[in-house]
Design a protein around this motif. Structure first.
Motif, PDB file in Angstrom:
ATOM      1  N   THR A  65     -25.880  47.247  26.544  1.00  0.00           N
ATOM      2  CA  THR A  65     -26.917  48.152  26.043  1.00  0.00           C
ATOM      3  C   THR A  65     -28.270  47.457  26.018  1.00  0.00           C
ATOM      4  N   VAL A 117     -32.153  47.269  19.613  1.00  0.00           N
ATOM      5  CA  VAL A 117     -30.834  47.899  19.525  1.00  0.00           C
ATOM      6  C   VAL A 117     -30.065  47.183  18.416  1.00  0.00           C
ATOM      7  N   TRP A 129     -22.052  54.267  21.585  1.00  0.00           N
ATOM      8  CA  TRP A 129     -23.436  54.753  21.699  1.00  0.00           C
ATOM      9  C   TRP A 129     -24.372  53.836  20.913  1.00  0.00           C
ATOM     10  N   PRO A 130     -25.606  53.535  21.456  1.00  0.00           N
ATOM     11  CA  PRO A 130     -26.516  52.587  20.786  1.00  0.00           C
ATOM     12  C   PRO A 130     -27.088  53.138  19.467  1.00  0.00           C
ATOM     13  N   PRO A 132     -30.455  52.693  17.159  1.00  0.00           N
ATOM     14  CA  PRO A 132     -31.798  52.143  17.314  1.00  0.00           C
ATOM     15  C   PRO A 132     -32.164  51.154  16.211  1.00  0.00           C
ATOM     16  N   TYR A 187     -32.535  59.757  25.109  1.00  0.00           N
ATOM     17  CA  TYR A 187     -33.046  59.343  23.805  1.00  0.00           C
ATOM     18  C   TYR A 187     -32.701  60.313  22.670  1.00  0.00           C
ATOM     19  N   TRP A 190     -29.882  59.171  20.371  1.00  0.00           N
ATOM     20  CA  TRP A 190     -30.244  58.001  19.577  1.00  0.00           C
ATOM     21  C   TRP A 190     -30.680  58.435  18.167  1.00  0.00           C
ATOM     22  N   TYR A 191     -31.301  59.628  18.104  1.00  0.00           N
ATOM     23  CA  TYR A 191     -31.788  60.128  16.824  1.00  0.00           C
ATOM     24  C   TYR A 191     -30.854  61.171  16.206  1.00  0.00           C
TER      25      TYR A 191
END
Length: 680
Positions: A65, A117, A129-130, A132, A187, A190-191
């Motif tokens: 990642t 990350v 899944w990364p 943030p 992205y 990510w949120y």
């Protein structure tokens, strides 16, 4: 392999192939070097993205990642640098370029820790899944800022540039929208926004479009590309409907499969067969309406070219058609002058007075050599690929001198005779592939017409040679001169009927002598001897001339002359011999024994109308439009010498500023009218 791992592999392969294509070129410009950096960065990002998706455990996934985030960090900065250099704004944008690389290096260093990350966790079916880190938001903010910066540059350049350069920036805008729009779907999750990155595969399209803009000398008009794509989508949908219907309703799998295979094999045949109809439907869509010239319209333009009668008219028609069809701001037509060794300006549009006087091209020009060896048009943007390095500057200079972005050669009898030069379009658009195809069709049609015109000029020259020899019997040393001696009584007394007959012969011979002179100097009707004259004697001579012919045919001929005080502005000899004589001879030929031919007149406010009426077989309605055409003879049983009589009538009347027309009822007869100006 899942869709997402497939998209990662596709992006890696696309960017790698494009990178190799650019590397395979020769000397690298700053534009190509920045694109290489950008493309290599996309490739590394895609590779680590794929390895992340295939990671067996969280620690390895976290490393992958952070590795693909290294590429993601630099994507906007490399792309901004590429766009700045491509648009010629590299120097003006140098602070933004340096700032981008500074922030990129800082974020890349931070990326080795948890600041970009923080970790990985399962989300929406993704095992790793990364999550943030705090600097990830800084990365995203910088991403957005630079995104708006290079989109602003692209929009400005797309509005500012013209021709192929405008299309390049349109393609870059399209690629940017597709690539960054698709890539940024990564992205959302990510949120915590529950949207999977389905747009990730669009990155491949994005890279391919950008490569297309820098690897090709010419781009397809983006509107034409969209039109072609819509055409194929229409066809795909139409041919897929029966295939889907059979697949769902067919009871036999074998039969359904066979039908679908047959449809696939017959697809190309159906496409060729129905392409024009589908294209016509596509061109009716609001987005394409009025953008492209239909084939039917092109045929009308070619018909106008085919109807030209001389070189000057052809030059004018070519300029008019090019202006109407392509909207060229500047146009010039150069014609070969063998004596001077140049192609000289003959007609133009949008040119200065100096251009209209001095534009020319030497026969020894490399452009002429190219036309004569390749027999194809020259597009300015292709000069680098068509000419050796030593000639490129000369050719570019000559194209600039001619204000030409496209130059079209026109040949006649395997010899280059004309060059049509087209400047930039007034809209700033490029000459797309469809435009070039239309130009080729116009050139071929012009070649056919030019061949006909030159053949006509050769025939005129041959006719002039014959005319020179045929005039000899009418000269003072010729035999027709003896008639004057007979009429003057030098050879003895003659009675009144013989005298009248000889006067008719002498009148006809004078007409022949005068107009054989015209054949020695071929031209138009510019030398008409127009003056106010009475036509009463002319009508009387016509009656005297044709009465014996009518009596022999058993046809009643009645001629009513106008009063001597009625003056008509005309060349009386031409009206007598090429209008009235042709009309009455034609009427007698088509009137059977016992019929009637009358020649009379009407006086209108400012015009004289001659009338020739017969009781012959008349003209069928389907033949009305052919009556005045050159060389046409409607009835093979009663045809004249060459089918030129009524064509001659029309030509002479129109040369006098008048007109000719007719009324006819098949089986009952025909009436011809010719109108000439009166002297009031």
């Amino acid at each position: 392999m899942t869709y997402f791992s497939f998209s990662g592999a596709l992006n890696f392969l696309t960017s790698t192939v494009v990178l190799l294509l650019v590397l395979a070129r020769g000397k690298k410009t700053i534009v190509e070097l920045t694109f290489i950096l950008f493309s290599a960065n996309i490739g590394l990002w895609s590779l680590f993205y794929l390895l992340w998706l295939l990671s067996p455990d969280p620690p390895f996934a976290l490393v992958m990642t952070r590795a693909f985030m290294m590429g993601a960090i630099f994507i906007p900065f490399f792309y901004f640098h590429f766009i700045a250099e491509f648009s010629g704004e590299g120097f003006r944008q140098r602070r933004w370029i340096r700032g981008g690389y500074f922030f990129g290096v800082a974020l890349a260093i931070s990326n080795f820790g948890p600041w970009v990350v923080r970790g990985v966790e399962p989300r929406m079916g993704f095992v790793h899944w990364p999550i943030p880190g705090p600097l990830f938001h800084v990365h995203l903010a910088l991403f957005a800022i630079y995104l708006f910066r290079f989109i602003g540059i692209l929009v400005k350049q797309a509005n500012k540039r013209i021709g192929n350069e405008r299309e390049q920036f349109k393609y870059l805008l399209l690629g940017t929208a597709i690539g960054f729009g698709g890539g940024m779907t990564n992205y959302l999750l990510w949120y915590g926004i529950p949207v999977k990155p389905y747009g990730n595969s669009f990155v491949s399209i994005y890279v391919a479009i950008i490569a297309y803009t820098i690897l090709r000398y010419r781009l397809m008009d983006i509107n034409l590309a969209a039109r072609n794509l819509t055409l194929h989508l229409f066809f795909g949908v139409i041919i897929s409907i029966p295939a889907v219907f059979i697949a769902f309703l067919g009871e036999s799998v074998f039969f359904s499969g066979l039908v679908i295979v047959l449809l696939s094999l017959l697809g190309p045949f159906f496409f060729v067969r129905f392409r024009d109809s589908l294209l016509s439907a596509v061109d009716r869509l609001p987005v394409f309406r009025g953008r492209f010239l239909p084939f039917e319209d092109l045929q009308l333009k070619l018909h106008a070219i085919n109807n030209t009668q001389n070189p000057s008219q052809l030059y004018q028609i070519l300029v008019q058609i090019v202006r109407e069809v392509f909207g060229s701001g500047r146009i010039c037509v150069l014609a070969r002058d063998h004596q001077k060794g140049y192609f000289l300006i003959k007609e133009g549009h949008g040119l200065s007075p100096a251009d209209r006087t001095f534009l020319s091209l030497s026969i020894s020009s490399p452009i002429i050599n190219f036309f004569e060896s390749k027999r194809e048009m020259l597009v300015k943007e292709n000069i680098a690929s068509l000419f050796p390095a030593g000639q490129q500057k000369v050719v570019s200079t000559e194209m600039n001198y001619l204000h030409a972005v496209v130059a079209v050669p026109i040949f006649s009898r395997n010899s280059l005779q004309l060059i049509v030069c087209l400047g930039e379009k007034e809209t700033g658009a490029i000459y797309n592939d469809l435009d070039l195809a239309h130009l080729t069709a116009i050139a071929r049609g012009s070649e056919h017409t030019l061949n006909s015109i030159q053949a006509g000029i050769m025939n005129e020259q041959m006719t002039a040679v014959w005319a020179h020899d045929l005039m000899k019997p009418f000269t003072p040393k010729g035999s027709f001169h003896i008639i004057k001696k007979i009429l003057s009584g030098h050879l003895g007394p003659i009675n009144s009927p013989v005298k009248s007959a000889l006067e008719l012969i002498l009148n006809d011979s004078a007409f022949v002598l005068q107009n054989l002179g015209r054949l020695l100097h071929p031209g138009s009707f510019d030398d008409l001897h127009r003056r106010p004259v009475p036509l009463s004697n002319l009508f009387a001579r016509i009656q005297e001339k044709f009465l014996p012919i009518a009596d022999e045919a058993g046809v009643y001929l009645d001629v009513t002359p106008p009063p001597p005080n009625v003056l008509v502005i005309c060349d009386a000899a031409l009206i007598e011999h090429r209008v009235l004589s042709n009309l009455i001879e034609n009427a007698l030929r088509h009137t059977t024994t016992g019929g009637r031919v009358t020649c009379s007149y009407e006086l209108r406010e400012k015009t004289f109308v001659g009338i020739v009426r017969d009781t012959g077989e008349g003209i069928q309605k389907q033949d009305f439009q052919k009556v005045f055409e050159r060389g046409v003879q409607l009835d093979q049983n009663t045809k004249g010498m060459a089918g030129l009589g009524l064509f001659s009538v029309k030509s002479v009347c129109e040369a006098h500023g008048g007109k000719v027309w007719f009324e006819s009822v098949y089986g009952r007869g025909t009436t011809f009218y010719f109108e000439l100006p009166r002297s009031i």
